[in-house]
Design a protein around this motif. Structure first.
Motif, short mmCIF file in Angstrom:
data_model
loop_
_atom_site.label_atom_id
_atom_site.label_comp_id
_atom_site.label_asym_id
_atom_site.label_seq_id
_atom_site.Cartn_x
_atom_site.Cartn_y
_atom_site.Cartn_z
N THR A 107 0.83 -1.20 0.00
CA THR A 107 0.00 0.00 0.00
C THR A 107 0.86 1.25 0.00
OG1 THR A 107 -1.99 -0.93 1.01
CG2 THR A 107 -1.56 1.38 1.46
N ILE A 108 1.91 1.26 0.83
CA ILE A 108 2.81 2.41 0.87
C ILE A 108 3.47 2.62 -0.49
CG2 ILE A 108 4.92 3.34 1.92
CD1 ILE A 108 4.22 1.68 4.43
N LEU A 109 3.90 1.53 -1.10
CA LEU A 109 4.57 1.62 -2.39
C LEU A 109 3.63 2.12 -3.48
CD1 LEU A 109 7.20 1.17 -3.91
CD2 LEU A 109 6.55 -1.22 -4.24
N SER A 110 2.39 1.62 -3.50
CA SER A 110 1.43 2.07 -4.52
C SER A 110 1.06 3.53 -4.30
CB SER A 110 0.18 1.20 -4.52
OG SER A 110 -0.55 1.32 -3.31
N ASN A 111 0.94 3.95 -3.03
CA ASN A 111 0.71 5.37 -2.74
C ASN A 111 1.87 6.23 -3.23
OD1 ASN A 111 -1.67 4.70 -1.47
ND2 ASN A 111 -1.00 5.20 0.60
N ALA A 112 3.09 5.72 -3.05
CA ALA A 112 4.27 6.47 -3.47
C ALA A 112 4.29 6.65 -4.99
CB ALA A 112 5.54 5.76 -3.01
N VAL A 113 3.89 5.60 -5.71
CA VAL A 113 3.85 5.68 -7.17
C VAL A 113 2.82 6.74 -7.60
CG1 VAL A 113 3.24 4.43 -9.27
CG2 VAL A 113 4.65 3.33 -7.53
N LEU A 114 1.66 6.76 -6.95
CA LEU A 114 0.65 7.76 -7.28
C LEU A 114 1.17 9.17 -6.99
CD1 LEU A 114 -2.66 6.14 -5.99
CD2 LEU A 114 -1.88 6.36 -8.35
N ALA A 115 1.86 9.34 -5.86
CA ALA A 115 2.43 10.64 -5.53
C ALA A 115 3.46 11.05 -6.58
CB ALA A 115 3.07 10.61 -4.15
N GLY A 116 4.25 10.08 -7.05
CA GLY A 116 5.23 10.39 -8.08
C GLY A 116 4.61 10.77 -9.40
#
Length: 326
Positions: free
Chosen positions: A133-142
């Motif tokens: 979840t953290i990683l997918s959130n980070a991709v969206l933020a990027g």
């Protein structure tokens, strides 16, 4: 799991909150210096292992939940190697990969925090692997960042692909920037010269950026007789040069800018001789007043944003898909 005496969360989940200040410091350090010491992650990994062991013990006689074990295995067996794989193929920097591996250990499953009458995170993905979840959130933020760049660059009225991935800077400011050139002599490129490699080259020759700009022909057609140690390309408080400009000698045949000679002894972050020559031609062009560069924002910054969003809101991608009826 057992809740703490404060009634906010279990002991292991409270321990996991140490990740927030550590990642905040790492993001700040990476943005300012592009260097995050390895010792940053080891204490956090130890805390993650301790929290995981604490979780296992807290189940007591009721037995370890199968879902807990499966999610932990997915986090350690899929998310952690994913960070390593992306580092190996050049998608992440070393610090980014270590950050992802650390998150896989610290947050294998969803934590739960009771605060102000609510339970956080609010939205949990069905998979239940919090590091994912953290990683997918980070991709969206990027993904949001290119749009922010484009909006900021619109007032300059320059319609170029670089406006989505970079910003223009004055040439004299290039030595004090992190990132990568987005220009070559032929035009826009995503594989322009890394500015760390440029600083390494200048220090190797024992010159500063002004020397290069004032007399490019001298350095295009010569090799230093006694090269200096180039360092790691980081920005420091001194000059660009770390030594003295030694008298140049005749160049190696077919080696403009002595690029082959420099890179034969120094990896310079994977820079190729062609990339070095192209970049030097761009920054030494007297007709240029500015150049487009990537902002050089490391992925740890979106990871921090993804972590904060995950701890409070939850899984952004799952929420978007659910809202859209998918």
């Amino acid at each position: 799991m057992f809740t703490s005496s404060l009634g906010i969360a279990s002991g292991p989940d409270l321990l996991r909150l140490l990740a927030v200040p550590v990642f905040a410091w790492a993001a700040y350090r990476d943005v300012r210096t592009r260097r995050v010491p390895n010792r940053t992650w080891l204490p956090l990994v130890a805390a993650g292992v301790l929290a995981l062991a604490w979780d296992l013990l807290s189940f007591g006689s009721s037995g370890v939940g199968l879902e807990f074990l499966v999610r932990t295995v997915v986090s350690l067996g899929f998310v952690a190697p994913l960070g390593y794989v992306f580092w190996r193929i050049g998608g992440f920097g070393g610090a980014d990969a270590k950050a992802i591996i650390t998150l896989a250990v610290v947050f294998p499953v969803y934590p739960a925090y009771e605060l102000l009458g609510g339970t956080y995170p609010v939205y949990a993905a069905p998979l239940g692997v919090f590091s994912f979840t953290i990683l997918s959130n980070a991709v969206l933020a990027g993904l949001v960042y290119p749009l922010v760049l484009a909006v900021r660059n619109l007032p300059r009225a320059e319609l170029t692909p670089a406006m989505f991935v970079g910003r223009p800077v004055r040439l004299e400011d290039v030595p004090r920037e992190y990132g990568r050139l987005l220009e070559s002599p032929e035009g826009f490129t995503r594989r322009g010269l890394d500015l760390d490699a440029l600083r390494m080259y200048l220090r190797w020759r024992g010159i500063d950026f002004t020397d290069l700009r004032n007399d490019p022909d001298r350095y295009r057609g010569s090799i230093p007789a006694d090269p200096n140690t180039p360092g790691d390309g980081s920005i420091d408080d001194g000059d660009d040069a770390s030594g003295t400009d030694s008298p140049p000698v005749e160049p190696i045949e077919g080696d403009p800018w002595a690029a082959d000679a420099f890179l034969a002894d120094h990896a310079a972050y994977g820079t190729t001789p062609a990339e070095l020559r192209a970049g030097l031609s761009v920054v030494s062009d007297s007709g240029r007043g500015s150049v487009w560069i990537t902002p050089g924002i490391p992925f740890i910054f979106p990871i921090l944003a993804g972590l904060l969003a995950a701890l409070t809101f939850g899984d952004l991608l799952f929420w978007v898909l659910s809202t859209a009826g998918l």
